[in-house]
Design a protein around this motif. Structure first.
Motif, PDB file in Angstrom:
ATOM      1  N   ALA A 179       0.944  -1.136   0.170  1.00 48.05           N
ATOM      2  CA  ALA A 179      -0.177  -0.112  -0.117  1.00 48.05           C
ATOM      3  C   ALA A 179       0.822   1.132  -0.075  1.00 48.05           C
ATOM      4  N   VAL A 180       0.546   2.019  -1.005  1.00 52.71           N
ATOM      5  CA  VAL A 180       1.450   3.257  -1.103  1.00 52.71           C
ATOM      6  C   VAL A 180       0.818   4.501  -0.431  1.00 52.71           C
ATOM      7  N   MET A 181       1.276   5.208   0.451  1.00 51.66           N
ATOM      8  CA  MET A 181       0.851   6.320   1.153  1.00 51.66           C
ATOM      9  C   MET A 181       1.567   7.714   0.582  1.00 51.66           C
ATOM     10  N   ARG A 182       0.578   8.546   0.684  1.00 50.18           N
ATOM     11  CA  ARG A 182       1.028  10.088   0.300  1.00 50.18           C
ATOM     12  C   ARG A 182       0.185  10.936   0.900  1.00 50.18           C
ATOM     13  N   HIS A 183       0.678  12.049   1.629  1.00 48.82           N
ATOM     14  CA  HIS A 183      -0.056  12.929   2.227  1.00 48.82           C
ATOM     15  C   HIS A 183      -1.277  12.343   3.104  1.00 48.82           C
ATOM     16  N   GLY A 184      -0.958  11.265   3.869  1.00 47.23           N
ATOM     17  CA  GLY A 184      -1.943  10.606   4.772  1.00 47.23           C
ATOM     18  C   GLY A 184      -3.072   9.931   3.973  1.00 47.23           C
ATOM     19  N   LYS A 185      -2.888   9.543   2.737  1.00 47.45           N
ATOM     20  CA  LYS A 185      -3.897   8.918   2.130  1.00 47.45           C
ATOM     21  C   LYS A 185      -3.161   7.814   1.373  1.00 47.45           C
ATOM     22  N   VAL A 186      -3.969   6.543   1.114  1.00 44.69           N
ATOM     23  CA  VAL A 186      -3.439   5.371   0.300  1.00 44.69           C
ATOM     24  C   VAL A 186      -3.911   5.781  -0.980  1.00 44.69           C
ATOM     25  N   VAL A 187      -2.590   6.171  -1.921  1.00 46.98           N
ATOM     26  CA  VAL A 187      -2.800   6.487  -3.227  1.00 46.98           C
ATOM     27  C   VAL A 187      -2.910   5.109  -4.356  1.00 46.98           C
ATOM     28  N   GLU A 188      -2.174   4.085  -3.814  1.00 46.13           N
ATOM     29  CA  GLU A 188      -2.231   2.829  -4.612  1.00 46.13           C
ATOM     30  C   GLU A 188      -1.955   1.561  -3.663  1.00 46.13           C
ATOM     31  N   SER A 189      -2.802   0.684  -4.090  1.00 49.00           N
ATOM     32  CA  SER A 189      -2.468  -0.614  -3.313  1.00 49.00           C
ATOM     33  C   SER A 189      -2.781  -2.018  -4.226  1.00 49.00           C
ATOM     34  N   GLY A 190      -2.094  -3.036  -3.863  1.00 54.28           N
ATOM     35  CA  GLY A 190      -2.225  -4.254  -4.630  1.00 54.28           C
ATOM     36  C   GLY A 190      -1.127  -5.121  -4.486  1.00 54.28           C
ATOM     37  N   ALA A 191      -1.115  -6.115  -5.253  1.00 53.71           N
ATOM     38  CA  ALA A 191      -0.118  -7.341  -5.210  1.00 53.71           C
ATOM     39  C   ALA A 191       1.062  -6.866  -5.318  1.00 53.71           C
ATOM     40  N   THR A 192       2.235  -7.466  -4.833  1.00 56.25           N
ATOM     41  CA  THR A 192       3.396  -6.748  -5.106  1.00 56.25           C
ATOM     42  C   THR A 192       4.044  -6.839  -6.496  1.00 56.25           C
ATOM     43  N   ASP A 193       3.808  -7.897  -7.219  1.00 51.54           N
ATOM     44  CA  ASP A 193       4.194  -7.854  -8.545  1.00 51.54           C
ATOM     45  C   ASP A 193       3.241  -7.064  -9.400  1.00 51.54           C
ATOM     46  N   SER A 194       2.248  -6.686  -9.083  1.00 50.57           N
ATOM     47  CA  SER A 194       1.210  -5.898  -9.850  1.00 50.57           C
ATOM     48  C   SER A 194       1.958  -4.466  -9.629  1.00 50.57           C
ATOM     49  N   ILE A 195       2.133  -4.016  -8.573  1.00 54.04           N
ATOM     50  CA  ILE A 195       2.794  -2.455  -8.257  1.00 54.04           C
ATOM     51  C   ILE A 195       4.071  -2.638  -8.907  1.00 54.04           C
ATOM     52  N   PHE A 196       4.854  -3.263  -8.954  1.00 53.61           N
ATOM     53  CA  PHE A 196       6.132  -3.234  -9.674  1.00 53.61           C
ATOM     54  C   PHE A 196       6.138  -3.375 -11.068  1.00 53.61           C
ATOM     55  N   GLN A 197       5.366  -4.037 -11.563  1.00 50.07           N
ATOM     56  CA  GLN A 197       5.184  -4.215 -13.158  1.00 50.07           C
ATOM     57  C   GLN A 197       4.218  -3.382 -13.867  1.00 50.07           C
ATOM     58  N   GLN A 198       3.257  -2.821 -13.032  1.00 47.76           N
ATOM     59  CA  GLN A 198       2.119  -1.909 -13.675  1.00 47.76           C
ATOM     60  C   GLN A 198       1.834  -1.043 -12.707  1.00 47.76           C
ATOM     61  N   PRO A 199       2.726  -0.260 -12.147  1.00 53.63           N
ATOM     62  CA  PRO A 199       2.330   0.912 -11.129  1.00 53.63           C
ATOM     63  C   PRO A 199       1.242   1.941 -11.865  1.00 53.63           C
ATOM     64  N   ARG A 200       0.170   2.209 -11.183  1.00 47.69           N
ATOM     65  CA  ARG A 200      -0.819   2.901 -11.822  1.00 47.69           C
ATOM     66  C   ARG A 200      -0.689   4.582 -11.444  1.00 47.69           C
ATOM     67  N   HIS A 201      -0.306   4.906 -10.092  1.00 49.28           N
ATOM     68  CA  HIS A 201      -0.327   6.268  -9.761  1.00 49.28           C
ATOM     69  C   HIS A 201       1.205   6.782  -9.913  1.00 49.28           C
ATOM     70  N   PRO A 202       1.104   7.930 -10.340  1.00 44.49           N
ATOM     71  CA  PRO A 202       2.390   8.706 -10.530  1.00 44.49           C
ATOM     72  C   PRO A 202       3.720   8.760  -9.463  1.00 44.49           C
ATOM     73  N   TYR A 203       2.920   8.970  -8.245  1.00 46.26           N
ATOM     74  CA  TYR A 203       3.827   8.758  -7.225  1.00 46.26           C
ATOM     75  C   TYR A 203       4.597   7.404  -6.979  1.00 46.26           C
TER      76      TYR A 203
END
Length: 257
Positions: free
Chosen positions: A224-248
């Motif tokens: 789960a990726v947090m920025r400014h107090g919010k979760v901006v993206e979450s998911g399976a590790t492989d998905s986060i590394f291979q297809q990150p959706r959020h610019p941060y």
């Protein structure tokens, strides 16, 4: 049922300059055998989120939302209730072991105190279990180190002691808050390998709080990726590394390449 179910959790600090919103409506669920990394830069609200869950926020903090552990609501509970969970069913490894450990007590006394408090152990069995746990976290000559004071140990050794202390009561949830930040690269790798070993040998959920996305990928199945107090993206590790959706998230990945 999730082991930990966080719904719309908010943390606000009342300061002389006005209110500061540290966590702004976070939803997270953690299954009993899950490994979750909560990732973000300093000030993202990662630590405050879990300090709220286990009741370690300062008095100027205001908390809203819900945080259920095994179905029991934790937020706004008195210390007498939280103490039934902290250290026994939920344990935390802190970023700076030198400030978390008592400099006036030996390592052994701090470990046996946990067992005497939470498991009502007598001195001899508590000592034996504490030394066995020091051996499990790969502290050499554990019986001798049992009598050491925190200042007599290296940073990596102190962090291993903190891990041993967290594991003594076999908690269902282990929260590791930036456990490798103050350590050199070699010791960081050793601590990460130790956490992987703990994950393989013990049936528990693990939350890793870190600013280091690749480090998270080496241990956890979910991110789960947090920025400014919010979760901006979450998911399976492989998905986060291979297809990150959020610019941060993409920025965090690019920063480590």
């Amino acid at each position: 049922m999730p082991l930990l179910d966080i719904q719309q959790l908010q943390v606000r600090f009342n300061t002389p300059e006005g209110p500061v919103e540290a966590v702004r409506g976070v939803d997270l669920q953690l299954e009993p055998d899950a490994t979750l990394a909560v990732v973000g830069e300093s000030g993202a609200g990662k630590s405050q989120l879990f300090h709220a869950v286990i009741g370690l926020l300062p008095r100027n903090a205001c908390v809203d939302g819900q945080a259920r552990f095994a179905g029991t609501e934790l937020l706004r509970q008195p210390a007498s209730v939280l103490n039934q969970y902290r250290g026994k069913q939920m344990a935390m490894i802190f970023q700076d072991p030198m400030s978390a450990l008592n400099p006036l007590l030996t390592i052994g006394r701090q470990l046996t105190e946990v067992l005497e408090t939470h498991q009502r152990m007598r001195a001899k069995p508590a000592r034996d279990k504490a030394i066995a746990m020091l051996e499990q976290v790969r502290i050499p000559d554990a019986a001798r180190r049992f009598h050491s004071y925190p200042h007599e140990m290296s940073g990596g050794m102190r962090q291993r002691v903190m891990i041993a202390m967290a594991l003594l009561c076999e908690p269902q949830l282990l929260i590791a808050d930036e456990p490798t930040t103050a350590l050199d690269v070699t010791v960081q790798s050793e601590i990460l390998a130790l956490l992987r070993d703990i994950r393989a040998r013990r049936a528990m959920a693990i939350v890793l709080i870190t600013h280091d996305l690749p480090l998270a990928g080496g241990l956890c199945d979910q991110i789960a990726v947090m920025r400014h107090g919010k979760v901006v993206e979450s998911g399976a590790t492989d998905s986060i590394f291979q297809q990150p959706r959020h610019p941060y998230t993409r920025e965090l990945l690019a920063a480590r390449r």
